[in-house]
Enzyme design. Structure first.
Site: not given
Length: 365
Positions: A102, A177, A201
């Site tokens: 990511w 993030d 999530k």
């Protein structure tokens, strides 16, 4: 069919208590005569839902008063573009620390809008660790430094909030993030200039993106930044510049209230430590499975593991489904298995997984 143990990395399991409350309120929210999905985002009913959700999130994370909480859309992937469009300002360079899939994607996207300096990378370790902070090489005058504090695919997590004061660069805003571990552990929001994450999530359903941004970082947007993604515009409109993901905000608000009933983030962190320890301890003691991440940097939320005999992978997944253990297949980019054990996963679910791991190993070892 009874509910399964859902180990999906996202969209992920939600607390059953929250789902039952949402079901009860589906047709009539608090006597409004309509459900939340039917409400105007500018009506007093939904405004009260959004305001309560923000207040609860601020309480849970102890968000300082000089930070704005934004409810946005587009997910974390969209933020990879929205962030440089908002924060580069008159500077042309941003620093990125690479720890897995990511953060690599984030840096690649940012390079479309400015210069990216790779301050540090864990590629040499096979993406199994976080480079020690003292090794980071920041550029002379970066607009911000970007980190992904929990790599959902690789299962690597920062052990602590990055403190750039330790390397004499406290003036550089840290952008993080936190999609896959926000609200799973206590953090110091003041260490960051901006925190963001997709909700699907650890917060709620897909469609909502949370952004927590320090006020002095507002108003720097590029003229090429779409108005709906300009943080200053969104903040001034109270996240209502355009129609926000109303139902996702409502569910997120229910999750925030559920977290408060559980004792808050510190209590959830203690539970998450216990859950992760139960699973990692078994994997470490097994000669049938392995986890390849540096123990110092292991994620509590996303636990990748491999069968040492990978010819058994399909049989493992078939047996897991039959046992009511779903979504254990690892990401296609790394293979193996992955158990995501977010806040909504109780320790009983992790115990059921460990029992299955033992049974499968005994049968095939």
């Amino acid at each position: 069919m009874s509910r399964v143990w859902n180990f999906s990395a996202g969209p992920a399991a939600l607390p059953e208590e929250v789902l039952r409350q949402a079901a009860e309120e589906m047709l009539d929210w608090h006597g409004a005569g309509m459900g939340v999905m039917e409400m105007s985002h500018r009506g007093k009913e939904f405004i009260s839902i959004a305001e309560q959700a923000e207040a609860d999130l601020r309480e849970l994370l102890a968000v300082p008063a000089d930070y704005r909480v934004l409810f946005m859309q587009g997910g974390a992937i969209a933020e990879n573009a929205i962030i440089p469009l908002n924060l580069l300002g008159e500077r042309d360079t941003a620093d990125y620390v690479l720890t897995g899939s990511w953060s690599v994607k984030s840096a690649k996207e940012a390079a479309r809008y400015g210069k990216v300096n790779l301050a540090a990378s864990a590629e040499a370790s096979g993406w199994t660790s976080v480079p020690v902070l003292e090794s980071w090489q920041l550029s002379a005058d970066p607009a911000y430094l970007f980190v992904c504090t929990n790599e959902t695919i690789g299962g690597v997590e920062y052990a602590a909030d990055p403190d750039l004061a330790r390397i004499g660069r406290a003036e550089v805003p840290v952008v993080a993030d936190m999609s896959s571990h926000i609200l799973s552990r206590v953090i110091d929001v003041s260490r960051y200039g901006l925190i963001f994450g997709g909700a699907q999530k650890n917060i709620g359903p897909a469609g909502l993106t949370i952004v927590i941004v320090r006020e002095d970082l507002l108003g720097r947007a590029s003229p090429h930044c779409p108005t709906a993604f300009d943080y200053k515009t969104v903040a001034e409109a109270g996240s209502m510049y355009n129609t926000p993901p109303t139902y996702a905000i409502y569910i997120a608000g229910l999750v925030f209230q559920w977290l408060k009933r559980q004792g808050g983030v510190a209590a959830m962190e203690a539970r998450n430590i216990a859950k992760a320890r139960l699973l990692y301890d078994y994997l470490d003691g097994s000669d049938f499975y392995e986890n390849r991440i540096d123990p110092v940097c292991r994620s509590r939320m996303n636990v990748p593991f491999f069968l040492k005999n990978e010819a058994l992978n399909d049989a493992f997944l078939t047996g897991a489904r039959e046992a009511g253990l779903l979504q254990l297949k690892g990401h296609k980019s790394v293979g193996g298995m992955r158990a995501s054990i977010y806040n909504a996963m109780p320790i009983e679910g992790v115990a059921a997984l460990v029992d299955y791991l033992k049974t499968f190993a005994a049968r095939h070892g």
